[in-house]
Motif scaffolding. Structure first.
Motif, PDB file in Angstrom:
ATOM      1  N   CYS A   1      76.875   8.952   0.903  1.00  0.00           N
ATOM      2  CA  CYS A   1      77.789  10.111   0.909  1.00  0.00           C
ATOM      3  C   CYS A   1      79.181   9.773   0.382  1.00  0.00           C
ATOM      4  O   CYS A   1      80.006  10.664   0.229  1.00  0.00           O
TER       5      CYS A   1
ATOM      6  N   CYS B   1      77.221   4.678   5.965  1.00  0.00           N
ATOM      7  CA  CYS B   1      77.975   5.099   7.141  1.00  0.00           C
ATOM      8  C   CYS B   1      76.985   5.384   8.282  1.00  0.00           C
ATOM      9  O   CYS B   1      75.773   5.475   8.045  1.00  0.00           O
TER      10      CYS B   1
ATOM     11  N   CYS C   1      80.383   4.516   1.610  1.00  0.00           N
ATOM     12  CA  CYS C   1      78.986   4.678   1.976  1.00  0.00           C
ATOM     13  C   CYS C   1      78.173   4.859   0.690  1.00  0.00           C
ATOM     14  O   CYS C   1      78.530   5.645  -0.184  1.00  0.00           O
TER      15      CYS C   1
HETATM   16 ZN   LIG Z   1      77.244   8.210   4.426  1.00  0.00          ZN
END
Ligand SMILES: [Zn+2]
Length: 267
Positions: free
Chosen positions: A43, A53, A40
């Motif tokens: 994150c 994500c 992602c």
């Molecule tokens: Zn994420």
């Protein structure tokens, strides 16, 4: 006996793996996609495809109409075509129109910071494509894009200008040329963080100039200033003034994220 791997260690490991995967993809293209995980862009959790994500995606707030025709500030309901915001009437900027891909929030700020300090470049193509989409109308009428310049000392220290990187991706999506030498930052202004709107305006006053070598890129042309974030708009306003003084026919603004106050009723 090995202790269980802690979460920060696991994250750091995944991050390294992600960068390694990114480097391999750059060299070998899609061939390595099957073997290496995507992370992602915000994150760094592993995901099945490129991008964000589901959790980070849900936190990202895209800006879409209805919004102020002039400043692109989103309206809570549609007041009809051509209506502009209170801000656009009370304090009109030198640039004509501004558009942003997303509201500035947690995920947007992570993406912006990663890019600004040049340590996470993988989200740049995604951010640039969202900007090309948000600025479609401006790009259709533009002659060139002008990335907001860094002072040469800061550019040298970072070796990277995030606005220039984003403009390069928007060029690929839109075909609108980039004019990176059209504008120069004459003063190494202190960061705008923590300053009031009037302090910000004072901070960047006279900071930008069109050099004699940039005049041909500016005079009589419809330009789009490109930057990562619009907060009060002081920096972009100072840039637009310099371009208009040098004879630009029109200056608009396209940013990745803009700060939006919670409620913006149209007038
Ligand atoms: Zn994420």
């Amino acid at each position: 006996m090995d202790a269980e791997i802690s979460l920060p260690d696991r994250r750091a490991g995944l991050d390294r793996l992600g960068r390694f995967a990114g480097a391999l993809r750059a060299v070998f293209g899609r061939l390595v996609d099957v073997a290496l995980p995507h992370l992602c862009a915000s994150c760094r959790e592993p995901i099945s495809t490129e991008g964000l994500c589901a959790v980070c995606w849900s936190k990202l707030s895209f800006i879409a109409p209805p919004y102020c025709e002039r400043l692109g500030i989103p309206f809570p309901y549609d007041p009809g075509p051509g209506v502009i915001s209170i801000e656009a009437i009370a304090d009109p900027p030198a640039y004509r129109r501004a558009r942003a891909a997303v509201r500035y929030g947690d995920v947007a700020s992570t993406l912006v910071h990663g890019l600004k300090y040049g340590d996470r470049l993988d989200p740049a193509p995604l951010m640039g494509r969202w900007m090309a989409n948000a600025g479609r109308d401006l790009l259709a009428e533009a002659d060139a894009m002008v990335p907001v310049p860094l002072h040469w000392r800061r550019h040298w220290a970072r070796r990277f200008n995030q606005a220039e990187a984003l403009a390069g991706i928007i060029f690929k999506a839109s075909g609108v040329a980039v004019a990176p030498a059209a504008l120069k930052r004459m003063k190494a202004t202190p960061p705008q963080v923590g300053l009031s709107q009037s302090e910000r305006a004072l901070n960047v006053q006279g900071a930008f100039r069109v050099p004699p070598t940039g005049l041909g890129e500016v005079a009589g042309r419809r330009l789009i200033l490109v930057d990562d974030v619009l907060t009060t708009g002081s920096t972009l306003d100072a840039c637009a003034r310099a371009l208009l003084r040098a004879g630009a026919a029109e200056v608009n603004v396209l940013v990745f994220a803009r700060v939006v106050a919670p409620v913006r009723p149209p007038i």
